[in-house]
Design an enzyme around this catalytic site. Sequence first.
Site, PDB file in Angstrom:
ATOM      1  N   ASP A 110      35.884  45.716  36.483  1.00 42.24           N
ATOM      2  CA  ASP A 110      36.813  45.769  35.366  1.00 42.24           C
ATOM      3  C   ASP A 110      36.348  46.864  34.403  1.00 42.24           C
ATOM      4  OD1 ASP A 110      38.906  45.120  33.624  1.00 42.24           O
ATOM      5  OD2 ASP A 110      38.656  42.972  33.924  1.00 42.24           O
TER       6      ASP A 110
ATOM      7  N   GLU B 213      44.378  40.253  26.410  1.00 39.72           N
ATOM      8  CA  GLU B 213      42.975  39.855  26.524  1.00 39.72           C
ATOM      9  C   GLU B 213      42.179  40.214  25.284  1.00 39.72           C
ATOM     10  OE1 GLU B 213      40.801  42.286  29.386  1.00 39.72           O
ATOM     11  OE2 GLU B 213      42.509  43.636  29.431  1.00 39.72           O
TER      12      GLU B 213
END
Length: 573
Positions: free
Chosen positions: A293, A493
């Site tokens: 990520d 997020e």
Amino acid sequence: MNNLKLTAAILMSIATLGQSAPLFSHHDKQVDELLAQMTLEEKIGQMVQVDSAALQNKDDVGKYALGSVLSGGNSDPDTNNTAQGWLTFVTEFQKQALKARLKIPLLYGIDAVHGHNNIDGATVFPHHIGLGATHDPKLVERAERVTAEEVAGTGIRWAFAPCVTVPQDAHWGRTYEGFSDQPELVSQLGAAAVRGLQGKKLSADPTSVLACAKHFIGDGGTTNGIDQGNTVCDVETLRRLYLPPYRAAIKAGVGSIMVSYSSWNGEKMHRHKYLLTDILKNELGFRGFLVSDWAAIDQISPDYKQDIEQSINAGLDMIMIPNGPDKPNNYVEFITDLKALVEEGKVPAARIDDAVRRILRIKFQMGLFDSTATDPELNLEIGSQAHRAVARECVRESLVLLKNTRHVLPLSHKIEHLVVVGVGADDLGMQCGGWTVDWQGRRGAVTSGGTTLLTAIRQAVSVSSEVTYSPDASNLTNADAIIAVVGEPPYAEMKGDRTDLNLSAEDVTLLARAKASGLPLVTVVFSGRPLAWDQALADSDAFVAAWLPGTEGQGMADVLFGDFEFTGRMPRR
């Protein structure tokens, strides 16, 4: 008896081989021939994915033989966020890759998590929680097929989707990215999404887009729903609750998997060799490649070189790097450090070859070595009516009717006077949620081509009907019914975690004012998770969970006015 045993053993071996036949293996000869020509620097370059905004000099794509470029949530073309603008933007990076010595094509990636959502004017679908409420794998597959066509229409062949998390705590700000809290439903819909993006199998078809199951593993189970937090459970629970969707995605042929920021029992996933290599690659037989990520390896320790060593040895194949040479932990530093680690014997050369082999295998499977061209017709179809019709169907099937007393619903197309209240009714950004043009999304007219619920209502009623819009419910005079639209502002997020799940004070006041009128009250909630809506439910005559439905507000009007029945079911227990 011995012959029978032998025959049974042979049949079992054949069956086992058939079940675990290595995907993409028919390209191994081509991969090995190319690998033999590559220098260590070129191999490491293939393991690097750089954010487009970090590449101040596009020539670095060819100079460092980079394997991938991505556009993060806010990394759009500077001046032309259109379908054609994106195609031109992406093509320039691909041209640089093809100028390098070995002319290895680039994989361009993007977070197409509910449609090609970065692009102004694209079709934006309900977020995964809404698709989960449809309980319809075939519809999910169709939605992702549209997404694949729109992504491919901008020259991009890699979508960081589907998210196959299994959220257990609605306080988590990424709850809406999960189809459900039930691993069986997530597995079913996640596999359908993979097939929708990649096609029946990942291939050279120009609309076959590499899927990326994420975020491995347990990201939806962190303590108190804290994003990037710690999932505390035994291995049996991890396998029962969070592993099945990955098994299903691998069976469906997923070509890439993204690793989670989160930890399992205190150990960061990006350094977890047991889970990444022993379980995912060896036990489950995953033959694609693992990507990190966004700057996630940086969280392993304060020492970047050590982070690189631990993550690559754990099984990471490609590292997502958002930083250019003007910042620490950048892609040039990564290449330099990883080369040194190999020369020092701290990262085996065989591990580098395995990572690059996995990446090249996918590129051959996708036919990128033969052509990186984009069909211009695909670009023209982005945001088309045919695509929006699929999204509209998804919206219809995602609505969950939680209450309907006094037979308020369906409303009549010929209603004399309808009052619509709540700022969300005419706010496309709130209707779409996060990951819409901007990373965190934004309020208002976030993208072109969409239809708010208010606009859809006005289109649905007869010419003799009056629709009054009163955002604060201050004007309810002479109405026959009220539609109140409440819910969460856009978020994504990191910024979406909540300590409580209550409706806002403004929404509570709005609903109280609407109820006090004594008029039939229909409440529609836009949210990325179930909220504490018990009082709102009690005060409403009809109550609809609409989740984050995306750009096609007509899908809600279709059901509110009875052209289609409510079929959605709660995606969470």
